[in-house]
Motif scaffolding. Structure first.
Motif, PDB file in Angstrom:
ATOM      1  N   TRP A  66      -7.924   4.569   5.942  1.00 38.98           N
ATOM      2  CA  TRP A  66      -8.142   3.857   7.178  1.00 38.98           C
ATOM      3  C   TRP A  66      -8.703   4.861   8.080  1.00 38.98           C
ATOM      4  O   TRP A  66      -8.091   5.947   8.296  1.00 38.98           O
ATOM      5  N   ALA A 158      -4.848  -3.325   9.564  1.00 36.05           N
ATOM      6  CA  ALA A 158      -4.774  -4.654   8.488  1.00 36.05           C
ATOM      7  C   ALA A 158      -5.401  -5.881   9.102  1.00 36.05           C
ATOM      8  O   ALA A 158      -5.254  -6.697   8.268  1.00 36.05           O
ATOM      9  N   GLU A 159      -5.859  -5.859  10.434  1.00 34.83           N
ATOM     10  CA  GLU A 159      -6.282  -7.167  11.055  1.00 34.83           C
ATOM     11  C   GLU A 159      -7.913  -7.401  10.541  1.00 34.83           C
ATOM     12  O   GLU A 159      -8.366  -8.570  10.272  1.00 34.83           O
ATOM     13  N   THR A 161     -11.696  -7.402   9.150  1.00 31.33           N
ATOM     14  CA  THR A 161     -12.675  -7.602   8.193  1.00 31.33           C
ATOM     15  C   THR A 161     -13.648  -6.447   8.001  1.00 31.33           C
ATOM     16  O   THR A 161     -14.044  -5.771   8.893  1.00 31.33           O
ATOM     17  N   PRO A 186      -8.539  -9.486   5.067  1.00 27.32           N
ATOM     18  CA  PRO A 186      -7.258  -9.170   5.119  1.00 27.32           C
ATOM     19  C   PRO A 186      -6.714 -10.531   4.618  1.00 27.32           C
ATOM     20  O   PRO A 186      -7.125 -11.712   4.991  1.00 27.32           O
ATOM     21  N   SER A 189      -1.175 -11.947   7.602  1.00 27.14           N
ATOM     22  CA  SER A 189      -0.062 -11.080   7.752  1.00 27.14           C
ATOM     23  C   SER A 189       0.677 -11.171   9.080  1.00 27.14           C
ATOM     24  O   SER A 189       0.012 -11.743   9.963  1.00 27.14           O
ATOM     25  N   VAL A 212       0.112  -4.087   2.138  1.00 27.04           N
ATOM     26  CA  VAL A 212      -0.777  -4.820   2.913  1.00 27.04           C
ATOM     27  C   VAL A 212      -1.960  -5.263   1.621  1.00 27.04           C
ATOM     28  O   VAL A 212      -2.461  -4.336   0.955  1.00 27.04           O
ATOM     29  N   TYR A 214      -5.622  -6.819   0.613  1.00 28.93           N
ATOM     30  CA  TYR A 214      -7.073  -7.569   0.946  1.00 28.93           C
ATOM     31  C   TYR A 214      -7.756  -8.014   0.013  1.00 28.93           C
ATOM     32  O   TYR A 214      -7.651  -7.581  -1.262  1.00 28.93           O
TER      33      TYR A 214
END
Length: 291
Positions: A66, A158-159, A161, A186, A189, A212, A214
């Motif tokens: 990331w 993690a939020e 797309t 994602p 969560s 996490v 996806y």
């Protein structure tokens, strides 16, 4: 008709590095990022569509990075930016294939020169409107990025797309070809109660609570959809769930590692997308300066 000259990769890297004024030996773009370990598990629908070694339905290891899109790793995470999610799939036979997702769902141009010029203009906000006036073909994708908040300050990596912008040819067991685009979406969560100014600290705390995940969604081109342009909008694609990426832990720094969207394996083919074909030469120039 004379084809326009392709931008020299050395000039492209020079101009991008000058635009961001990033430190030497850092990535030219997506300079700030960290590595994570996980797995990818394909769905039966993906297995039927493609014969590549990571599409069997068995979990395969992935390396995830990331990142913030900018070329200066010193810029704080709270500064609005496009975010990236790069994934390296490690197949059982030792080969690898990469996908590079970004929070911008449409790419504005098929021209490396125009992309570099747009990046330069975006670093000088006062000049960006003039750039858009001079490049009207790029405006729809740029406006779509504004509407979809591609440049933002998310609470977590993690939020958002992420959208790998290129199409790839998938060959199935019978050698039939389908053109596919990907979306990393994602799974729901819980947002952590604390506000984080460091997205990597947020991810560390999030992973301490559990993986996490996806969804890897696939868009399969239909009649009239153009797989050979990053700019093309597909209007006839069918969609299916291709699998799940599950990220489980942060890793120590893995550099020098290159995520190359033109690195493919048996069963996956490259399109004639000019941006896709250009990227390996630019990455080679960039990593030569990093090492």
């Amino acid at each position: 008709m004379i084809e326009p000259a392709v931008l020299d990769p050395r000039q492209a890297i020079d101009r991008l590095r000058a635009a961001f004024r990033g430190p030497d030996r850092h990535r030219t773009l997506h300079a700030k990022g960290r590595f994570y370990a996980g797995t990818f598990t394909a769905t039966p629908e993906a297995t039927a569509l493609g014969r590549a070694g990571h599409l069997t339905g068995d979990p395969v290891p992935v390396l995830v990075r990331w990142s913030n899109a900018g070329g200066n790793a010193e810029v704080p995470d709270r500064v609005p930016d496009i975010r990236g999610m790069a994934v390296k799939f490690r197949l059982p036979d030792g080969t690898e294939t990469d996908l590079l997702g970004q929070t911008s769902r449409r790419f504005p141009t098929d021209s490396p020169e125009e992309f570099v010029a747009m990046t330069e203009a975006s670093r000088r906000p006062a000049t960006l409107p003039l750039f858009m006036l001079r490049h009207p073909r790029m405006v729809p994708a740029m406006l779509d990025g504004l509407r979809s908040k591609a440049v933002s300050t998310p609470a977590s990596f993690a939020e958002p797309t992420y959208y790998p912008i290129h199409a790839y040819g998938w060959r199935d067991a019978g050698d039939r070809l389908s053109w596919v685009r990907y979306v990393f979406a994602p799974q729901p969560s819980e947002r952590l109660p604390e506000r984080y100014d460091d997205l990597f600290a947020e991810m560390a705390d999030r992973l301490a609570r559990g993986p996490v995940r996806y969804d890897v969604r696939l868009q399969v081109a239909g009649p009239g959809d153009d797989p050979h342009s990053a700019v093309s909008v597909w209007k006839h694609a069918r969609e299916l769930l291709g699998g799940t990426i599950e990220v489980t832990e942060e890793l120590p720094d893995q550099d020098p590692v290159v995520f190359d969207p033109a690195r493919v394996v048996d069963g996956i083919e490259l399109s004639d997308d000019p941006i896709l074909r250009y990227r390996p030469s630019a990455y080679s120039e960039s990593i030569a300066r990093r090492t």
